[in-house]
Motif scaffolding. Structure first.
Motif: not given
Length: 474
Positions: A174-175, A178, A182, A185, A188, A197-198, A200-201
């Motif tokens: 996820s990092s 992200n 993004d 961020n 979100t 959280y974004s 994307s996560v």
């Protein structure tokens, strides 16, 4: 709240990963290296040959190569990309040196684990294999040690569910996603009681949990098939780009090697601390992250080795040994060199995968930064994905042993594991790595006790195999 949790976890981690455990694992590897006659050097060419040449007529569920890929799927993961960066960031460049030393000695340990896994495994009439530390402790050391076997199985389940198998891998995925899609961020959503959280996560966690579920439902054979396709392809892709980075910056290699070796033995005080604290920090981080990456001494890989279609314990031990060689001595070394020669570890504000991303973007300077970041992201995603699959298999086998082959309990656990994959991205980076370190250390204790106790059997099996020239007939 997270500060308090992190503080408690750090204290537990410091207690477990103190000098005694590092000495136990390193001394165990050295002791086994002597007992098997420096086999990781003398027999490495044979091991690499057998790595891709399956044995005919052996019992088991998957081919030797499939078992190796299952083991590699669990070891080649965030440890190779994020773990190396974390080790160098915390312990300095010298951590890479101690990581390599630990891996060299760990090859003898991994060989011994694979040998014992096949020797003491149980294969049912339907071909279902079950083996690993819990069986070679119980059957090799005797019934009086069954409590130690059960203890290992408990730690294995916890490591899979709350440490190396889920949280660290998902967090790394996820990092990376992200940071690529993004990084600022900007898109979100706030989840009540958890945080902001974004998107994307959140999307990554949903897609990942779904893909993991699709594979895990098929059991070891499907995990093995997926691993046989993904692991070799992604390993080669990552190695190729890492080599390009190293060769395009080849003039910086001598200085990078000099810094790594010098820092590995540095006795200077760090941060106003006691003299010699630097070398201890390098050793601790290098050994801990090295073991996290290649798992030599943890007792996890022999669980996969026990499923291999083979009649020869020594042969599978050699095949298992190549996993540590590929994982750490090849891949982790390339990552570490990339980070040191580009100075990525010295850039303030970078953490985990961001350090390796910086190294690739600056080391592969002839490529657009977005291309380098994308390549690293893809490698990390697939490495970590297969690690999640491999560790589910390990922890399921631990539960199977504890529950007396209660397959209903295993199926329930499988869905809990998938849930852990889904929530992994919402754990803090420092917390997930600390939890993983704790359970790694706890797994290593009973396994290394068994390595010492059964070293005579390991040496005798090895001597008998090569004395009979069986290796020349394969």
């Amino acid at each position: 709240m997270w500060e308090t949790i992190n503080s408690v976890l750090d204290k537990i981690d410091a207690f477990i990963w103190d000098v005694p455990l590092m000495v136990l694992i390193m001394a165990g590897g050295l002791f086994l290296t002597i007992r098997v006659g420096l086999l990781q050097v003398k027999r490495l060419p044979l091991a690499l040959k057998w790595m891709v040449k399956n044995e005919e007529g052996g019992e088991g569920e998957v081919s030797s190569f499939g078992a190796l890929c299952t083991a590699l799927s669990a070891t080649i993961g965030t440890g190779n990309i994020v773990g190396v960066a974390t080790a160098i960031s915390a312990g300095g460049p010298g951590a890479l040196f101690w990581m390599i030393v630990a891996a060299f000695l760990g090859m003898a340990t991994k060989y011994s684990e694979g040998l014992l896994a096949v020797k003491y495994r149980v294969v049912d009439e339907d071909g279902h294999s079950l083996g690993g530390p819990f069986y070679y402790i119980e059957k090799g050391m005797g019934k009086n040690w069954k409590w130690l076997a059960k203890l290992f199985a408990v730690f294995g389940i916890c490591a899979g569910l709350m440490g190396i198998g889920t949280f660290t891998q998902v967090n790394g995925i996820s990092s990376a996603i992200n940071n690529f899609f993004d990084p600022g961020n900007l898109n979100t959503v706030t989840i009540p009681g958890i945080g902001t959280y974004s998107w994307s996560v959140i999307i990554a966690s949903l897609v990942l949990a779904f893909c993991v579920a699709l594979v895990l439902i098929g059991g070891i054979k499907r995990i093995s098939k997926v691993a046989e396709i993904i692991v070799p392809f992604m390993a080669v892709l990552y190695i190729v780009f890492a080599l390009i980075l190293i060769f395009t910056n080849i003039t910086a290699i001598p200085n990078a090697v000099k810094v790594i070796v010098k820092e590995a033995f540095s006795l200077k005080a760090a941060g106003g601390g006691l003299l010699g604290i630097t070398i201890l920090s390098a050793m601790k981080n290098g050994v801990a992250r090295g073991i996290f990456s290649n798992e030599a001494g943890l007792g996890s890989a022999p669980i996969a080795a026990a499923a291999a279609q083979t009649k020869e314990p020594v042969r599978q031990g050699l095949v298992s040994m190549t996993g540590t060689f590929i994982d750490t001595i090849v891949i982790c070394t390339m990552t570490g060199l990339s980070i040191v020669l580009t100075g990525a570890y010295q850039v303030e504000g970078l953490e985990g995968v961001q350090i390796t991303t910086y190294a690739f973007q600056n080391g592969l300077h002839f490529l657009p930064a977005s291309v380098s970041a994308f390549i690293l992201m893809v490698c990390l995603v697939f490495f970590a994905f297969t690690t999640i699959l491999g560790w589910d298999y390990y922890s399921e086998r631990c539960l199977e042993y504890l529950s007396g082959r209660n397959l209903k309990a295993v199926k329930v656990y499988r869905w809990i594991y998938i849930l852990a994959v889904f929530i992994g991205p919402y754990m803090t980076v420092s917390a997930v790595w600390t939890i993983a370190d704790i359970f790694n250390g706890l797994m290593a204790l009973p396994n290394m006790i068994a390595m010492f106790a059964l070293s005579g059997i390991i040496a005798a099996e090895t001597k008998a195999f090569f004395k009979a020239d069986k290796h020349k007939l394969k």
